[in-house]
Structures are given as C-alpha cells and as structure tokens.
Scaffold this active site. Sequence first.
Site: not given
Length: 89
Positions: A12, A14-16, A18
């Site tokens: 995904v 670099l979201h949430a 990670p």
Amino acid sequence: MAERTVTVASAVGLHARPASLFSQAAAATGVTVMLTSAAGRSVNAASILGVLSLGIAHGERVTLSAEGDGADVAIDTLATVLETDLDRE
C-alpha cells in the site's frame, strides 16, 4: 552527505501502518533524515504526517538523505525498512 534511492516495497506504499513503522525507525536513528518523493517533495523522515503527505505508492522510487555522524548507517537502516513489505510483517 549520504544519499540512497530505493523502491518502496509495501503493497500500500507509505500509508498508515508502513508509514508509522518507517517514521519510528527514522526517529530511532538519532539522525535527521530527509525523504524525497519521485515528484521532488522532501520531508523529515521522522515526521509521520510529513511522510503521509507525500502519498508514496507501492513501487515508487524515493531518495533518503542525511548528513553528519551516523548518516550512512541511518540511510542503510531506513533503506532496508523501505525495501521490506511492512504490510506482511
């Protein structure tokens, strides 16, 4: 100045989760590391909000840069984090 370009492996980007794990790792290095997106925007890698604001997607090439004592080790550590699919950890 230490600098390295890597490909983001997390499915995904670099979201949430990670982004959070990456920012925590950046803060733990004790070195100010800058994260630069393919579009040329740079933020402090230890800033979760800054990292999220870049909207970095899976497979995007990003550049890490830092100066001073420990910069090479910090860059190597964070490059390894980015090259790992943090969604599967």
